[in-house]
Design an enzyme around this catalytic site. Structure first.
Site, PDB file in Angstrom:
ATOM      1  N   CYS A   1       0.833  -1.210   0.000  1.00 50.21           N
ATOM      2  CA  CYS A   1       0.000   0.000   0.000  1.00 50.21           C
ATOM      3  C   CYS A   1       0.863   1.254   0.000  1.00 50.21           C
ATOM      4  O   CYS A   1       1.334   1.696   1.050  1.00 50.21           O
ATOM      5  CB  CYS A   1      -0.930  -0.010   1.211  1.00 50.21           C
TER       6      CYS A   1
ATOM      7  N   CYS B   1      -0.543   4.093   2.036  1.00 47.64           N
ATOM      8  CA  CYS B   1      -0.333   3.983   3.492  1.00 47.64           C
ATOM      9  C   CYS B   1       1.129   4.251   3.857  1.00 47.64           C
ATOM     10  O   CYS B   1       1.419   4.994   4.793  1.00 47.64           O
ATOM     11  CB  CYS B   1      -0.660   2.574   3.988  1.00 47.64           C
ATOM     12  N   ASP B   2       2.024   3.601   3.153  1.00 44.92           N
ATOM     13  CA  ASP B   2       3.417   3.556   3.609  1.00 44.92           C
ATOM     14  C   ASP B   2       4.370   4.483   2.846  1.00 44.92           C
ATOM     15  O   ASP B   2       5.454   4.796   3.343  1.00 44.92           O
ATOM     16  CB  ASP B   2       3.953   2.114   3.499  1.00 44.92           C
TER      17      ASP B   2
END
Ligand code: NDP
Length: 332
Positions: free
Chosen positions: A148, A151-152
């Protein structure tokens, strides 16, 4: 073997399931939430879903400093417990949606529900490399392997570094483009000589000077994940088998997601990729069965959108039951 009957049963405990539980609990519907059990990391998610295997979540409103994915899910669980949600800490093994009340089995135990809210989510597809296993098991997004980018990607460990994205679809294209905001350069590794991504995304990719597509390549090894960082990958050319090493600081796997819809095959309308088809946001092909979150959303797939659709499912479920209780046929 036991038998239980509830107005509302929710299956799944990601942001969608927990939010549905929060709203139905606060509406005094005494929901029962079958939460998937402790789970086995990303390979088989249980309580808390996909966010339990990510690291820092910086895009969930209300947490200006960010919050670790597992902590966010633990807080959601605490919040729904506070309003009286009852948990079954196991995996639902079978459902019968052919008649009401609907039936959900957890092994030999039988749960009957007047309305069902399905929130079983989706799972990222992985390449199957040993180096990915720590991510499934413990959430090492920050260590350099992730499924992701949203997200990261913004994490400091990826700033001004060379990164690799694996995949050739719209997700891979989108993640590669997103990562150019942080990375010094992004290499998109694709196993064929043509992308599956839409034309517009391909155009954006090719026009971005910070992206290079490595055609006809597969990642066969990710190096140094055991030391909690990534230093490079081995790439194999799919046309001649030649192997090369490429240094990088992060690998983002973007080869698609699989909705966790096996339980509903043959009972609900699913799209060709297995996502539950919904109309009016969260209504499935069966009256009284609502679906929310990544189980029915292949486009946004964010914690906040999943939570939003869990809220919609709960409100619609509440209205459905109220209409029935008042003797009218609920809208569908
Ligand atoms: P897709 O299934 O479209 O693409 C997956 C990609 O991963 C393909 O290029 C595939 O290669 C590759 N792949 C699959 N398995 C492997 C493997 N084992 N090793 C190497 N490569 C592999 O998934 P997406 O998540 O990209 O998209 C899913 C859906 O969501 C699509 O309909 C997409 O259009 C949509 N979407 C739309 C967006 C938007 O409109 N903004 C954003 C993101 C997704 P190959 O091509 O060879 O099969």
């Amino acid at each position: 073997m036991s038998e239980t009957h509830r107005s509302v049963i929710i299956i799944g405990s990601g942001p969608a399931g927990y939010t549905a539980a929060l709203y139905t609990a606060r509406a005094s519907l005494h929901p029962l939430l079958i939460d998937g059990g402790p789970g086995l990391g990303q390979a088989m998610q249980g309580q808390g879903g996909q966010l339990t295997i990510t690291s820092e979540v910086e895009n969930y409103p209300g947490f200006p400093e960010g919050i670790m994915g597992p902590d966010l899910m633990a807080r959601m669980r605490e919040q729904v417990a506070r309003f009286g949600t009852e948990f079954v800490e196991e995996i639902a093994t079978r459902v019968d949606l052919s008649q009401r009340p609907f039936t959900v089995w957890v092994r030999d135990d039988v749960y009957r529900a007047d309305v069902l809210i399905l929130a079983t989510g989706a799972s990222a597809r992985w390449l199957g490399l040993d180096a990915e296993k720590p991510v499934w098991e413990g959430g090492l997004g920050g260590a350099g392997v992730s499924a992701c980018a949203t997200c990261d990607g913004p994490m400091p460990v990826f700033r001004d570094k060379e990164l690799i994205v694996v995949g050739g679809g719209d997700t891979a294209a989108e993640e590669a483009l997103f990562l150019t905001h942080f990375a010094s350069h992004v290499y998109l590794v694709h196993r064929r000589d043509a992308l599956r991504a839409s034309q517009i995304m391909q155009k954006r990719l090719f026009e971005n000077p910070k992206i290079t597509v490595l055609w006809n390549k597969v990642v066969t090894e990710i190096h140094s994940v055991t030391e909690k960082r990534v230093t490079g990958v081995t790439l194999r050319d799919t046309t001649n088998g030649e192997e090369t090493l490429r240094e990088c600081s992060g690998v983002f796997i973007a080869i698609g997601h699989k909705p966790n819809s096996d339980l509903f095959v043959g009972q609900l309308d699913l799209d060709p990729n297995g996502y539950v088809v919904t109309h009016n946001e969260v209504r499935t092909s069966v009256r009284g069965v609502f679906a929310c979150g990544d189980l029915q959303d292949h486009e946004y797939r964010q914690a906040i959108t999943a939570a939003g659709s869990g809220c919609m499912a709960a409100i619609q479920a509440e209205r459905y039951l109220a209409a029935e209780g008042a003797g009218s046929t609920p809208e569908w």
